[in-house]
Each structure stands twice: as C-alpha cells, then as structure tokens.
Enzyme design. Structure first.
Site, PDB file in Angstrom:
ATOM      1  N   CYS A  89      10.788   3.296  -1.584  1.00  0.00           N
ATOM      2  CA  CYS A  89      10.197   3.575  -0.269  1.00  0.00           C
ATOM      3  C   CYS A  89      11.215   4.117   0.727  1.00  0.00           C
ATOM      4  CB  CYS A  89       9.591   2.302   0.323  1.00  0.00           C
ATOM      5  SG  CYS A  89       8.230   1.599  -0.597  1.00  0.00           S
ATOM      6  N   HIS A 107       5.938  -2.435   4.485  1.00  0.00           N
ATOM      7  CA  HIS A 107       5.094  -1.882   3.421  1.00  0.00           C
ATOM      8  C   HIS A 107       4.568  -3.033   2.586  1.00  0.00           C
ATOM      9  CE1 HIS A 107       3.464   0.252   0.094  1.00  0.00           C
ATOM     10  NE2 HIS A 107       4.481   0.044  -0.720  1.00  0.00           N
ATOM     11  N   HIS A 109       1.353  -4.410  -0.321  1.00  0.00           N
ATOM     12  CA  HIS A 109       0.314  -4.074  -1.293  1.00  0.00           C
ATOM     13  C   HIS A 109      -0.936  -4.900  -0.998  1.00  0.00           C
ATOM     14  CE1 HIS A 109       3.292  -2.408  -4.550  1.00  0.00           C
ATOM     15  NE2 HIS A 109       3.334  -1.743  -3.412  1.00  0.00           N
ATOM     16  N   GLU A 130     -12.497  -7.190  19.041  1.00  0.00           N
ATOM     17  CA  GLU A 130     -11.459  -7.651  19.969  1.00  0.00           C
ATOM     18  C   GLU A 130     -10.037  -7.421  19.453  1.00  0.00           C
ATOM     19  OE1 GLU A 130      -9.854  -9.574  23.421  1.00  0.00           O
ATOM     20  OE2 GLU A 130     -11.784  -8.607  22.988  1.00  0.00           O
ATOM     21  N   HIS A 192      -3.089   1.663  -3.430  1.00  0.00           N
ATOM     22  CA  HIS A 192      -1.673   1.274  -3.427  1.00  0.00           C
ATOM     23  C   HIS A 192      -1.382   0.210  -2.379  1.00  0.00           C
ATOM     24  CE1 HIS A 192       2.792   2.809  -3.369  1.00  0.00           C
ATOM     25  NE2 HIS A 192       2.716   1.546  -2.996  1.00  0.00           N
TER      26      HIS A 192
END
EC number: 4.2.1.109
Length: 244
Positions: A89, A107, A109, A130, A192
């Site tokens: 990443c 990040h 999953h 809200e 993903h």
C-alpha cells in the site's frame, strides 16, 4: 540503541510507532485487519517522517520494531526492519500524503466495505443519517475559516474503484478519484476494502469509524428494501413488509 531504533522507541503512547501498533490491534479485534490484511501510516508532524506498517505481519502482534520509517522529503527509508518488506500500500499512502495533504491513512479489509462494493456501482451513497455529520465536507467556513462537516441533510458519496491483482496497480484509479471527488476522505476498492485519510490520525480514525457505521447501516437498509440515499419520509414506500 541504534539510530534506527531511536526512531521507534518512545514512552509516549501517542508516538506514531506506538499508536500504529495500538490501532492495528484494535482494528484486528474489529475484524477490519485480520490475516495480516490492512495497514496504517502516520506522518509525524514533529519530524516530517512517515511511519508505515509492514507487509505480512499479524496486526494484533505488531510491535514498534516491525515498522518502517521514511523521510517525507527524500522518500528514503530511515528505518527498515530485517524481517519484513514494505507494505504494498505504500505508493497509495504516499499519494494520499502528497495529493491530499493527509496526516494519516487507514486501510482496512472491512466486510462492510466489501459488501457495499458489491451492492453499489461507481459510488457509495447514503443520506439523511446523523452520523454523516462526522465526515468532512471539504468546504471551509467563511467566518471561522475552519473545515466544515457534512450536514444531516447532505448525501455522503464515496467513490468505488475496481480491485487489481496488486495494490500498487490501484494508483492510477486513486489519482482519478482525487480529481473526480476532490472533497472525499475515502475510497472503496471493490471486493477488497477501503482507504480513509485525514489531517491527523485522530481525524482519520473518526472518519473510518463513522464510514464503517454508515456502510453497515446502508447494508441493513438495502436488506429492508430502503435505498440508503432515499429522502426523509420515503422509507415506507420501499420497505419490504414481512409476510403475515
């Protein structure tokens, strides 16, 4: 203690090296980062260094010694653990830092993100809830000059991009979402997971938690036949009635 180890050892629980480990453990228990999946990167505002979780480490067992440290100016690694390689990443994290002026990127999953990516098309949408008020609008208050959040009556839109065989191959689509959705603080990757960023790790964490809540709510609304972005008062028109 070596010069590399000085970068990751601190008694401060809010030091990036400690905070990444704490949050990764928390996200593991939230079922967001299991099986070594997911990652976090934090920019240290005091040093201008990027702290990055490595690839292939079990998030609930991560320690500061497992982390990479990169100079934000030269993009050279100041610290590289021997046992691990940089996260796949990393190019995406760097894009968020450089193009969105992020202070941290998360990040995960998340199953909610994956399911929403199967239900929605090119973008996730939800309105009149809200919790939307926890998400930044991308606009600045003309009086206070402070960032404004979305309102209850706004529609949250998060772009969805297609997954690739390797995470670094997502970079072109990520750059396109920056252009097409300049105010977004997240992007969903189909089948993903999700990337969420913010000006600080505290903000990124809040945005991530709020978005996951909204995605879970959208899934439940969808199961009931209610479009997540339907207008106020229109819910019962779509509601699937239980059989008598």
């Amino acid at each position: 203690m070596s010069s590399q180890d000085v970068l990751i050892h601190s008694d401060d629980p809010c030091h990036p090296a400690n905070l990444i480990c704490t949050l990764c453990k928390q996200f593991f228990h939230n079922n967001w980062c299991t099986g070594t999946g997911g990652g976090i990167s934090i920019k240290d505002p005091n040093t201008n260094y990027y702290y990055l979780a490595p690839s292939g480490v079990q998030k609930e067992k991560m320690t500061p010694e497992d982390l990479f440290v990169m100079d934000a100016q030269t993009l050279e690694y100041l610290r590289s653990p021997k046992l691990y390689k940089p996260s796949a990443c990393t190019p995406l994290f760097l894009a968020c830092y450089q193009k969105k002026d992020a202070g941290a990127i998360i990040h995960t999953h998340s199953q909610n993100a994956v399911i929403c990516s199967l239900v929605f098309g090119d973008e996730f949408r939800i309105a009149n809830i809200e919790q939307i008020k926890a998400i930044p609008s991308g606009k600045v208050d003309p009086v206070t000059k402070k960032p404004m959040a979305l309102s209850f009556f706004d529609t949250l839109k998060i772009p969805i991009i297609e997954n690739m065989a390797h995470e670094d191959e997502l970079i072109d689509d990520l750059h396109k979402t920056f252009k097409d959705y300049p105010d977004t603080c997240a992007v969903i990757v189909r089948r993903h997971g999700i990337f969420v960023w913010g000006p600080t790790i505290d903000k990124a964490k809040i945005f991530n938690e709020a978005i996951d809540y909204l995605m879970e709510l959208a899934i439940k609304m969808y199961q009931m036949g209610i479009p997540p972005d339907c207008g106020i008062g229109e819910e019962k028109k779509h509601l699937k009635m239980a059989s008598p």
